[in-house]
Design an enzyme around this catalytic site. Sequence first.
Site, PDB file in Angstrom:
ATOM      1  N   LYS A  37       0.837  -1.190   0.000  1.00  0.00           N
ATOM      2  CA  LYS A  37       0.000   0.000   0.000  1.00  0.00           C
ATOM      3  C   LYS A  37       0.876   1.245   0.000  1.00  0.00           C
ATOM      4  CE  LYS A  37      -3.736  -0.613   2.424  1.00  0.00           C
ATOM      5  NZ  LYS A  37      -4.253  -0.948   3.758  1.00  0.00           N
ATOM      6  N   ARG A 107      -3.194   2.941   8.654  1.00  0.00           N
ATOM      7  CA  ARG A 107      -3.529   1.802   7.794  1.00  0.00           C
ATOM      8  C   ARG A 107      -2.413   0.772   7.772  1.00  0.00           C
ATOM      9  NH1 ARG A 107      -4.743   4.458   2.075  1.00  0.00           N
ATOM     10  NH2 ARG A 107      -6.030   2.595   1.836  1.00  0.00           N
ATOM     11  N   GLY A 116      -8.526  -7.002   3.774  1.00  0.00           N
ATOM     12  CA  GLY A 116      -9.386  -7.137   4.938  1.00  0.00           C
ATOM     13  C   GLY A 116      -8.808  -7.954   6.079  1.00  0.00           C
ATOM     14  N   MET A 118      -6.023  -7.294   7.950  1.00  0.00           N
ATOM     15  CA  MET A 118      -5.485  -6.543   9.081  1.00  0.00           C
ATOM     16  C   MET A 118      -6.298  -5.266   9.249  1.00  0.00           C
ATOM     17  SD  MET A 118      -1.483  -7.341   8.784  1.00  0.00           S
ATOM     18  CE  MET A 118      -1.458  -6.635   7.182  1.00  0.00           C
ATOM     19  N   ARG A 365      -3.199  -1.260  -6.567  1.00  0.00           N
ATOM     20  CA  ARG A 365      -2.312  -2.426  -6.611  1.00  0.00           C
ATOM     21  C   ARG A 365      -2.686  -3.214  -7.854  1.00  0.00           C
ATOM     22  NH1 ARG A 365      -5.572  -4.839  -1.545  1.00  0.00           N
ATOM     23  NH2 ARG A 365      -7.512  -4.876  -2.686  1.00  0.00           N
ATOM     24  N   HIS A 481     -16.421  -8.612   0.016  1.00  0.00           N
ATOM     25  CA  HIS A 481     -15.419  -9.506   0.608  1.00  0.00           C
ATOM     26  C   HIS A 481     -15.494 -10.907   0.008  1.00  0.00           C
ATOM     27  CE1 HIS A 481     -13.938 -12.292   3.772  1.00  0.00           C
ATOM     28  NE2 HIS A 481     -12.984 -11.382   3.866  1.00  0.00           N
ATOM     29  N   SER A 805      15.047 -41.752 -14.509  1.00  0.00           N
ATOM     30  CA  SER A 805      13.834 -41.009 -14.167  1.00  0.00           C
ATOM     31  C   SER A 805      13.789 -40.891 -12.651  1.00  0.00           C
ATOM     32  CB  SER A 805      12.607 -41.745 -14.698  1.00  0.00           C
ATOM     33  OG  SER A 805      11.449 -41.032 -14.339  1.00  0.00           O
ATOM     34  N   CYS A 872       9.580 -38.143 -12.588  1.00  0.00           N
ATOM     35  CA  CYS A 872       8.220 -38.656 -12.699  1.00  0.00           C
ATOM     36  C   CYS A 872       7.473 -38.660 -11.374  1.00  0.00           C
ATOM     37  CB  CYS A 872       8.210 -40.050 -13.324  1.00  0.00           C
ATOM     38  SG  CYS A 872       8.977 -41.288 -12.277  1.00  0.00           S
ATOM     39  N   TYR A 892      13.191 -33.371 -18.873  1.00  0.00           N
ATOM     40  CA  TYR A 892      11.731 -33.237 -18.933  1.00  0.00           C
ATOM     41  C   TYR A 892      11.152 -33.489 -17.547  1.00  0.00           C
ATOM     42  CZ  TYR A 892      11.489 -38.321 -18.676  1.00  0.00           C
ATOM     43  OH  TYR A 892      11.607 -39.599 -18.236  1.00  0.00           O
TER      44      TYR A 892
END
Length: 923
Positions: A37, A107, A116, A118, A365, A481, A805, A872, A892
Amino acid sequence: MSETKHVYRFGKDASGNDVTEVAGNTVDEAKYVVGGKGANLAEMAKIGLPVPPGFSITCQTCVAYSSAGNVWPEGVLDEIDEARKDLEERMGKKLGDAEDPLLVSVRSGAPFSMPGMMDTVLNLGLNDVSVHGLIAQTENPRFGWDSYRRFIQMFSNVVMGVDSDLFENAITSLKLKKGVKNDTDLTAEDLEKLVAEFKDIFAKNVDVKEHPEVVVDGRAVFPSDPYLQLRLAEQAVFGSWMNERAILYRKQNKIPDDLGTAVNVQVMVFGNKGDTSATGVAFTRNPADGTNERYGDFLVNAQGEDVVAGIRNTEPIADLRKIPALEEAGNELYHIFEVLEDHYRDMMDIEFTIEQGKLWMLQTRVGKRTALSALKVAIDMEREGRISKEEAVQRVNPEQLDQLLHPQLDPNADLEVLATGLNASPGAAVGEVVFSSDDAVKFAEDNRPCILVRWETNPDDLKGMVAAEGILTSHGGKTSHAAVIARGMGAPCVCGVEALKIDATKKEARVSGTDVVLHEGDVISIDGTTGRVILGSVALVRPELTGDLETILEWADEIRLDPSRGAVMGVRANADNPADAQLSRDFGAEGIGLCRTEHMFLGERKQIIQSFILAESDGIKERALGKLLDAQKGDFLSMFEAMDGKTVIVRLLDPPLHEFLDNPRDLAVELAHLEDKGAAKSEIAEKRDLLRRIDSMTEANPMLGLRGCRLGIVYPELTDMQVRAIASAAAELKSRGLDPKPEIMVPLVSTANELAMLREQILKGVQEVADKYGMELNIPVGTMIELPRAALEADEIGQYADFFSFGTNDLTQTTFGFSRDDVESAFIPMYLRKKILATNPFETLDDGVNKLIKIALQGGRTANPKIVCGVCGETGGDPDSIHTYYDDGVDYVSCSPYRVPIARLTAAQAKIAANGGAISRDK
Ligand code: ADP
Ligand code: MG
Ligand code: MG
């Protein structure tokens, strides 16, 4: 005094010059110092947007304060005092002044937004003296007293922990006494009386032991000294970092606990000064579906949280400019939307207030968005020329894609809509109705999917929202909210269903216009994509890869598969049946990294393998093997056909044998029953014999016992059978003109000798089949690396392997010595809580396990420069782990079919990150 700077100021000075002090080179850097903020307020001030002046106390100060046991580090209070004096000078007003008082908000603001979670205190600086100054300045006694009573209420609740309801009840009884309905019907005199009453509530309910600062003569007294008010509020914000719901939210969103929050002290502006004032929240684009339109709500003559609290019905942002008194400010706001998008090159979310026609920006933000919206915004912004393809690919959070691969209501379902609301967060959910978060948690614990039905949610509902499949509210807009949090979690949400008349205490909801009454436990379906609510259960379907998702994945593949941009990491799937193989192909898998053959031994085939294992004559054994061969060959034919032209790694039989046998305990019980019943002697004898043979095979630690390649060595005929099935399936497809590409993988090798021996046997078996069909068969042979010894000895083992693998499930299990079947419920949750482990190592690759992987990669490549190395285990589909694998140089990753799109995207992001483009993952 220490050298570190604890306070940064933002906004203008008395002569209108911007005096903002930035806390980093970029907003991203600054947010770790002054919070998100604070960093964005500073940024907006710097680019000339109207921001009420103020200052931010750093997150580092919060951490120092908390870790010292809530004690201010030396010198900081002086630094804050200077900033406060400076702010008073800049504004030409003083806190607590009798003529023209300065009022501020205090704030919270952490590095990552925690909406919401804090607390914030508004109108700070009011007392019995300054309230008259405010009244004199505004010539509005009602406004003065209303601001004062709001301040006492917020301060008492947020800073002193007094229950807000006590104040609300006082307001309600006053209204009843006066026979009026709305808060706005209360006069200045009424509100002045409320102020006195509120102070009384304060005196009676503040814990004097916990708050000695406000105790006078043994009694709690509402602090009139604005400097004391300020310090207590700052301490409360720092304290709110560690409150329960903030801790839960961070856990949910993987935000570290040790970042701390900043405190922003900011000059108050008022949206509640009559019809020329307003307050609102907005997004520069639609956060639900990404449409390029301004999106949000506002309220005329309102303050602060009124919009999100769903107290009054809000108006859509598009109507702001239609109100003559607000038109000019509205036009400026629409201009600022563009300025913000141009500057941040992203979709932004903002909070604003209009005070008597003058627009003020209170927050911005990067906007939280659904996966659908993230895709559309990223693609649109690339097409608008704002960002590159790389950036577009980076903008989509891979975990979030899961939302799109999640169920939707079956479009062909025959359904009757019960009610509709706002489509606040997409996706569909089916579950039993619950009316409280506690009940949602209880239902979830009993594995009963539920839908949380609320008037509106508040931050205390977080646990219930996490537990529920979906959220349904009767009030609140798309920025309420419930909507914001649900979008963040990727949970389906329908909000503002006005037809729903909820009585939470009675646990029922009437649906107006119908005679339906919903009770706890009734099943409903909700569709957050369209806002529909349906009685009963509707079938859900998985969506396909089309549209924006397909586009982003194509862009991701373009980057991932381009060797000129860095190492190429492939994506394969773990699949054991043709349907899954087809699905992984559709999702873009380049092959099958793991085909587990034991999954082919379930159902009725269990009997066949049982009779093989338990056979006491060669004849029975051979017959069982013959049946297994036919069955397996059939499986491989369809697997290889589905994956024609693509690699399929088949792993030889792996699990402990007992998994194929009956449970001896059940068998003993059955035997006892037979004896009780007086069953035939022969039947009893047969069962007893079976039990004896099963008992003789029971192992104390089957996970460390006769399994993996050890099975194939003890029972070479099993290996022969599987090799023959694989090779002859390949040979048959080849003779039909197809291009099967099986590879054979040996599990759980710990020594090079095991693999050397099995490799010889496998190659011999393949050759026999090739000879039989009169063709050449080239089937590579490799091994799993899933034991620490194998990793350490990879330079030896690699001589006999065409590929490695990494089976990270077993490798994690054996590196930690954690039984993965037991510990996840036994103590891992506690280890995570106590921070002994940062993450669950079975989900996200552990550093220690990764060290073994790196040793094995190096060893394997030394022994065989052409070796192909993949992963894997579960972690092959986990985004954080995929980043590590890319950096390790793994060829991979292989994961479950539904995670293939996530892996494709993450692998591209890992490559971009390795090229120096920082991934900004929106938290
Ligand atoms: P959160 O982080 O929960 O969004 P905020 O600090 O943004 O909390 O505060 C909540 C609301 O309080 C804001 O949306 C805004 O409406 C109001 N508010 C905060 N500071 C001020 C201020 N200086 N002037 C006017 N309103 C404010
Ligand atoms: Mg806010
Ligand atoms: Mg294994």
